[in-house]
Design an enzyme around this catalytic site. Structure first.
Site, PDB file in Angstrom:
ATOM      1  N   ARG A  43      59.184  22.484 -41.217  1.00  0.00           N
ATOM      2  CA  ARG A  43      60.261  21.684 -41.857  1.00  0.00           C
ATOM      3  C   ARG A  43      59.004  21.235 -42.848  1.00  0.00           C
ATOM      4  O   ARG A  43      60.233  20.828 -43.271  1.00  0.00           O
ATOM      5  CB  ARG A  43      60.113  20.357 -40.284  1.00  0.00           C
ATOM      6  CG  ARG A  43      60.177  19.006 -41.257  1.00  0.00           C
ATOM      7  CD  ARG A  43      60.659  18.550 -40.130  1.00  0.00           C
ATOM      8  NE  ARG A  43      61.644  17.169 -40.656  1.00  0.00           N
ATOM      9  CZ  ARG A  43      61.707  15.886 -40.430  1.00  0.00           C
ATOM     10  NH1 ARG A  43      61.967  16.599 -38.802  1.00  0.00           N
ATOM     11  NH2 ARG A  43      63.052  15.399 -40.583  1.00  0.00           N
ATOM     12  N   ASN A  97      67.654  22.211 -33.920  1.00  0.00           N
ATOM     13  CA  ASN A  97      68.559  21.605 -34.586  1.00  0.00           C
ATOM     14  C   ASN A  97      68.073  23.364 -35.350  1.00  0.00           C
ATOM     15  O   ASN A  97      67.882  24.115 -34.674  1.00  0.00           O
ATOM     16  CB  ASN A  97      68.667  20.360 -35.242  1.00  0.00           C
ATOM     17  CG  ASN A  97      68.668  19.331 -35.902  1.00  0.00           C
ATOM     18  OD1 ASN A  97      70.251  18.838 -35.266  1.00  0.00           O
ATOM     19  ND2 ASN A  97      67.733  18.240 -35.330  1.00  0.00           N
ATOM     20  N   CYS A 130      74.472  16.296 -30.275  1.00  0.00           N
ATOM     21  CA  CYS A 130      73.717  15.562 -31.431  1.00  0.00           C
ATOM     22  C   CYS A 130      73.708  13.937 -30.915  1.00  0.00           C
ATOM     23  O   CYS A 130      74.762  13.086 -30.457  1.00  0.00           O
ATOM     24  CB  CYS A 130      74.869  15.533 -32.574  1.00  0.00           C
ATOM     25  SG  CYS A 130      73.522  14.882 -34.511  1.00  0.00           S
ATOM     26  N   ASP A 131      72.059  13.661 -31.405  1.00  0.00           N
ATOM     27  CA  ASP A 131      71.887  12.353 -31.275  1.00  0.00           C
ATOM     28  C   ASP A 131      72.662  10.972 -32.610  1.00  0.00           C
ATOM     29  O   ASP A 131      72.489  10.387 -32.028  1.00  0.00           O
ATOM     30  CB  ASP A 131      70.453  11.692 -30.379  1.00  0.00           C
ATOM     31  CG  ASP A 131      69.880  11.777 -32.002  1.00  0.00           C
ATOM     32  OD1 ASP A 131      70.140  12.254 -32.863  1.00  0.00           O
ATOM     33  OD2 ASP A 131      69.050  11.611 -31.569  1.00  0.00           O
ATOM     34  N   HIS A 133      76.721  15.986 -38.413  1.00  0.00           N
ATOM     35  CA  HIS A 133      75.339  15.856 -39.541  1.00  0.00           C
ATOM     36  C   HIS A 133      76.318  15.580 -40.883  1.00  0.00           C
ATOM     37  O   HIS A 133      76.348  15.495 -41.719  1.00  0.00           O
ATOM     38  CB  HIS A 133      74.576  16.821 -39.560  1.00  0.00           C
ATOM     39  CG  HIS A 133      72.994  16.221 -38.837  1.00  0.00           C
ATOM     40  ND1 HIS A 133      71.981  17.378 -38.748  1.00  0.00           N
ATOM     41  CD2 HIS A 133      73.620  15.862 -37.616  1.00  0.00           C
ATOM     42  CE1 HIS A 133      71.591  16.836 -37.754  1.00  0.00           C
ATOM     43  NE2 HIS A 133      72.303  15.654 -37.056  1.00  0.00           N
ATOM     44  N   TYR A 166      73.973  11.226 -42.758  1.00  0.00           N
ATOM     45  CA  TYR A 166      73.595  12.378 -43.316  1.00  0.00           C
ATOM     46  C   TYR A 166      74.583  13.151 -44.540  1.00  0.00           C
ATOM     47  O   TYR A 166      74.604  14.111 -45.236  1.00  0.00           O
ATOM     48  CB  TYR A 166      73.551  13.667 -42.056  1.00  0.00           C
ATOM     49  CG  TYR A 166      71.829  13.708 -41.867  1.00  0.00           C
ATOM     50  CD1 TYR A 166      71.259  12.049 -42.200  1.00  0.00           C
ATOM     51  CD2 TYR A 166      71.684  13.890 -41.553  1.00  0.00           C
ATOM     52  CE1 TYR A 166      70.372  12.317 -41.783  1.00  0.00           C
ATOM     53  CE2 TYR A 166      70.028  14.580 -40.989  1.00  0.00           C
ATOM     54  CZ  TYR A 166      69.362  13.099 -41.217  1.00  0.00           C
ATOM     55  OH  TYR A 166      68.469  12.930 -40.154  1.00  0.00           O
ATOM     56  N   ARG A 179      59.406  13.729 -45.624  1.00  0.00           N
ATOM     57  CA  ARG A 179      59.818  12.989 -43.506  1.00  0.00           C
ATOM     58  C   ARG A 179      58.861  13.583 -42.846  1.00  0.00           C
ATOM     59  O   ARG A 179      58.759  13.234 -42.149  1.00  0.00           O
ATOM     60  CB  ARG A 179      61.118  13.203 -43.427  1.00  0.00           C
ATOM     61  CG  ARG A 179      62.002  12.661 -42.074  1.00  0.00           C
ATOM     62  CD  ARG A 179      61.198  11.902 -42.240  1.00  0.00           C
ATOM     63  NE  ARG A 179      61.408  11.284 -40.558  1.00  0.00           N
ATOM     64  CZ  ARG A 179      61.535   9.936 -39.828  1.00  0.00           C
ATOM     65  NH1 ARG A 179      60.688   9.316 -41.170  1.00  0.00           N
ATOM     66  NH2 ARG A 179      61.742   9.547 -38.800  1.00  0.00           N
TER      67      ARG A 179
HETATM   68  P1  NAD Z   1      57.829  19.335 -32.224  1.00  0.00           P
HETATM   69  O1  NAD Z   1      58.189  20.346 -32.984  1.00  0.00           O
HETATM   70  O2  NAD Z   1      57.483  18.417 -31.435  1.00  0.00           O
HETATM   71  O3  NAD Z   1      58.364  20.558 -30.683  1.00  0.00           O
HETATM   72  C1  NAD Z   1      59.714  21.247 -30.463  1.00  0.00           C
HETATM   73  C2  NAD Z   1      58.747  22.580 -29.552  1.00  0.00           C
HETATM   74  O4  NAD Z   1      59.293  23.736 -29.413  1.00  0.00           O
HETATM   75  C3  NAD Z   1      57.062  22.290 -29.462  1.00  0.00           C
HETATM   76  O5  NAD Z   1      56.610  22.816 -29.204  1.00  0.00           O
HETATM   77  C4  NAD Z   1      57.237  24.472 -30.626  1.00  0.00           C
HETATM   78  O6  NAD Z   1      56.124  25.070 -30.119  1.00  0.00           O
HETATM   79  C5  NAD Z   1      58.248  24.991 -29.576  1.00  0.00           C
HETATM   80  N1  NAD Z   1      59.036  25.871 -29.499  1.00  0.00           N
HETATM   81  C6  NAD Z   1      58.839  26.752 -31.285  1.00  0.00           C
HETATM   82  N2  NAD Z   1      60.253  27.815 -31.144  1.00  0.00           N
HETATM   83  C7  NAD Z   1      60.085  27.704 -29.837  1.00  0.00           C
HETATM   84  C8  NAD Z   1      60.783  28.973 -28.877  1.00  0.00           C
HETATM   85  N3  NAD Z   1      61.097  29.781 -30.078  1.00  0.00           N
HETATM   86  N4  NAD Z   1      60.597  29.174 -27.372  1.00  0.00           N
HETATM   87  C9  NAD Z   1      60.192  27.650 -26.421  1.00  0.00           C
HETATM   88  N5  NAD Z   1      59.591  27.280 -27.617  1.00  0.00           N
HETATM   89  C10 NAD Z   1      59.901  26.985 -29.566  1.00  0.00           C
HETATM   90  O7  NAD Z   1      59.592  19.024 -32.153  1.00  0.00           O
HETATM   91  P2  NAD Z   1      60.573  18.156 -32.321  1.00  0.00           P
HETATM   92  O8  NAD Z   1      60.492  16.960 -33.302  1.00  0.00           O
HETATM   93  O9  NAD Z   1      60.234  17.081 -30.785  1.00  0.00           O
HETATM   94  O10 NAD Z   1      61.784  17.891 -32.108  1.00  0.00           O
HETATM   95  C11 NAD Z   1      62.518  19.214 -31.521  1.00  0.00           C
HETATM   96  C12 NAD Z   1      63.752  19.754 -31.949  1.00  0.00           C
HETATM   97  O11 NAD Z   1      65.082  18.700 -31.075  1.00  0.00           O
HETATM   98  C13 NAD Z   1      63.910  19.591 -32.932  1.00  0.00           C
HETATM   99  O12 NAD Z   1      64.737  21.215 -32.777  1.00  0.00           O
HETATM  100  C14 NAD Z   1      64.956  18.484 -34.262  1.00  0.00           C
HETATM  101  O13 NAD Z   1      65.291  18.912 -34.727  1.00  0.00           O
HETATM  102  C15 NAD Z   1      65.768  18.585 -32.375  1.00  0.00           C
HETATM  103  N6  NAD Z   1      65.942  17.457 -32.449  1.00  0.00           N
HETATM  104  C16 NAD Z   1      67.559  16.907 -32.759  1.00  0.00           C
HETATM  105  C17 NAD Z   1      68.009  16.108 -32.623  1.00  0.00           C
HETATM  106  C18 NAD Z   1      69.864  16.346 -32.235  1.00  0.00           C
HETATM  107  O14 NAD Z   1      70.767  14.897 -32.485  1.00  0.00           O
HETATM  108  N7  NAD Z   1      70.626  16.917 -32.388  1.00  0.00           N
HETATM  109  C19 NAD Z   1      67.562  15.023 -32.687  1.00  0.00           C
HETATM  110  C20 NAD Z   1      66.487  14.792 -31.992  1.00  0.00           C
HETATM  111  C21 NAD Z   1      65.604  15.673 -32.067  1.00  0.00           C
HETATM  112  C1  G6P Z   2      69.095  12.450 -36.603  1.00  0.00           C
HETATM  113  C2  G6P Z   2      69.420  13.212 -36.182  1.00  0.00           C
HETATM  114  C3  G6P Z   2      68.825  14.372 -36.291  1.00  0.00           C
HETATM  115  C4  G6P Z   2      67.721  15.259 -35.973  1.00  0.00           C
HETATM  116  C5  G6P Z   2      66.891  13.729 -36.161  1.00  0.00           C
HETATM  117  C6  G6P Z   2      65.090  13.506 -37.526  1.00  0.00           C
HETATM  118  O1  G6P Z   2      68.556  12.286 -34.817  1.00  0.00           O
HETATM  119  O2  G6P Z   2      70.315  13.576 -35.025  1.00  0.00           O
HETATM  120  O3  G6P Z   2      69.437  15.952 -35.123  1.00  0.00           O
HETATM  121  O4  G6P Z   2      66.455  15.422 -35.322  1.00  0.00           O
HETATM  122  O5  G6P Z   2      67.773  12.395 -36.551  1.00  0.00           O
HETATM  123  O6  G6P Z   2      64.920  12.544 -37.281  1.00  0.00           O
HETATM  124  P1  G6P Z   2      62.976  13.270 -37.737  1.00  0.00           P
HETATM  125  O7  G6P Z   2      62.794  11.503 -37.016  1.00  0.00           O
HETATM  126  O8  G6P Z   2      62.529  14.150 -37.025  1.00  0.00           O
HETATM  127  O9  G6P Z   2      63.413  12.443 -39.615  1.00  0.00           O
HETATM  128 MN    MN Z   3      71.590  15.996 -35.189  1.00  0.00          MN
END
Ligand code: NAD
Ligand code: G6P
Ligand code: MN
Length: 441
Positions: free
Chosen positions: A93, A147, A169-170, A200, A264, A284
């Protein structure tokens, strides 16, 4: 009442403890027998899993927790897979954000070239999870919020068209919570919304109380003056970068005074200002690594060292309760109205039927039923066509391992000034993503 078995894919995620604690709060509504954690980083997951095991022992001793890096063990006999993986973790990232910035372009997790790079990594990661789920629990549903959701959703639409995967998405939920707060309401569940766009990348067109009274004039007045800022007490506003993003919605909203926007959109409307306000040495990703990631892993390690979670600072992620709402909609056919990322298929009449759009749906046991959005204005339609073009080109580039299409995708992004800059960024991204992307031809 049937008790469900759940796999959390990306068990080592910073969000896992908060989500598990949230699930414990909702056991009356959504009973759980076993939670399985799955990750491909065993050591990272172990810290989270060992801490969660202690939390469960103290708060829900009848529930089982299994952590595994073996897909067969993790995906067998489950009802739901909650997927939040980050392929390449925070180290990648950081590069997604810093590489475009080096070229004077927005460096962001899901928008612009950074989001495209992340998409190229996430596609195979999420497809692999879908395949494990279908192999070991063919009746299960995947609730995916990995994501970049827009690109991941397009990839699953195209490459796994018959799979039971729900993309959500949240961000709209988080913004609606702030809107509710500013309206003096207890919760966003006191109103109903109309919204359309891409992930987004969308707009609220209507917000009404349960009696049908429009709350839009008040919401528009607030956003046009303050963006989504509240009295400063919300969790998001305590973080400098989110605070700026929430306030900036004021300028974004001015582009279309009749709606209120997803935050966004600022990356597409004000890319130059965004770059000017970015620190190319500390983005970030650095904030999150020094903040959330460090905090969660330190707290988990404390729980493990002390053998108890009684005095932990970890908190319930109440905000993530939308995941329970979604699981309940499928499990109990609740027909809850939710914003989902789904194939358009005519819901937005004057828009590509194959585009993955974010719109209100009624969710029941068969999945989401789309509501009709109707015709959208020229401004939004043109912006969305350009952005959908980017997202579709990324998926095609992945499928065909095509350098040409990925260059086109980056060039087409509204965050990128020209094709020469796009090419320079792409060449740097290829170098950085060698371990993850297919080799482009
Ligand atoms: P993080 O890095 O703390 O956790 C992600 C985990 O996924 C890690 O432990 C990593 O080892 C694991 N991983 C990576 N590739 C993998 C694979 N191929 N198979 C199994 N495990 C795998 O990240 P985070 O900040 O906790 O975020 C997690 C995800 O949630 C991100 O994609 C983030 O963008 C997403 N997210 C989405 C929303 C939304 O609104 N859609 C909101 C919040 C977070
Ligand atoms: C929002 C979006 C997520 C994104 C997050 C990033 O919640 O909907 O898709 O992953 O923001 O937040 P962060 O705290 O990781 O920058
Ligand atoms: Mn999102």
């Amino acid at each position: 009442m049937k008790k469900f078995n759940i796999t959390i894919a990306g068990g080592g995620s910073t969000f896992t403890p908060g989500i598990i604690m949230m699930l414990l709060d909702y056991l009356d509504e959504f009973p759980i027998d076993t939670i399985k954690l799955y990750d491909n980083d065993e050591a990272r997951q172990k810290t989270i899993a060992d801490a969660c095991e202690i939390i469960l022992k103290e708060r829900a001793p009848e529930m089982k927790l299994i952590a595994s890096v073996d897909p067969e063990e993790a995906f067998t006999n489950v009802d739901f897979v909650m997927a939040h993986i980050r392929v390449g973790k925070y180290a990648m990232r950081e590069l997604d954000e810093k590489i475009p910035l080096r070229h004077g372009v927005v460096g962001q997790e899901t928008c612009g070239p950074g989001g495209i790079a992340y998409g190229m990594r996430s596609i195979p990661g999420v497809l692999e999870l879908v395949d494990y789920m279908e192999k070991y629990s063919p009746d299960a549903w995947m609730l995916n919020y990995s994501n970049p959701a827009a690109i991941v959703a397009e990839a699953t639409r195209k490459l796994r068209p018959n799979s039971k995967i729900l993309n959500i998405c949240d961000m709209p939920i988080g913004i609606e919570e702030l809107i509710a707060k500013n309206l003096g309401l207890e919760s966003r569940k006191e109103f109903e919304v109309n919204y359309y766009g891409l992930n987004h990348f969308g707009w609220w067109t209507d917000i009404r109380d349960k009696k049908g009274n429009s709350l839009m004039p008040e919401v528009i007045r607030h956003v046009s003056e303050h963006g989504y800022a509240t009295d400063g007490s919300s969790e998001l506003e305590k973080q400098e970068s989110w605070n700026n993003t929430l306030k900036k919605a004021r300028d974004v909203q001015a582009l279309d005074p009749h709606t209120v926007p997803n935050t966004y959109l600022k990356y597409y409307f004000f890319p130059t200002q965004e770059v000017e306000h970015s620190n190319p040495e500390y983005t970030r990703a650095n904030e999150v690594m020094d903040g959330r990631e460090k905090f969660i892993f330190t707290q988990c390690q404390n729980i493990i060292d002390k053998g108890t979670a009684k005095d932990t600072e970890l908190t319930v992620d109440e905000h993530a309760s939308y995941i329970v709402d979604l699981a309940k909609a499928i499990a109990y056919n609740t027909k809850e109205r939710m914003l989902m990322i789904v194939e358009n298929q005519g819901s937005i009449i004057n828009f590509d039927p194959t585009a993955m759009v974010e719109i209100p749906c009624i969710v029941g046991s068969n999945g989401p039923e789309k509501l009709v959005v109707g015709e959208i204005p020229r401004f939004q339609k043109a912006l969305m066509e350009q952005q959908v073009g980017v997202e579709k080109l990324v998926v095609e580039a992945y499928e065909e391992a095509s350098y040409q299409k990925l260059w086109q995708a980056i060039t087409l992004s509204k965050t990128v000034p020209n094709a020469a800059v796009a090419k320079a960024i792409l060449d740097d991204l290829i170098e950085a993503n060698k371990a993850y992307w297919p080799e482009l031809k």
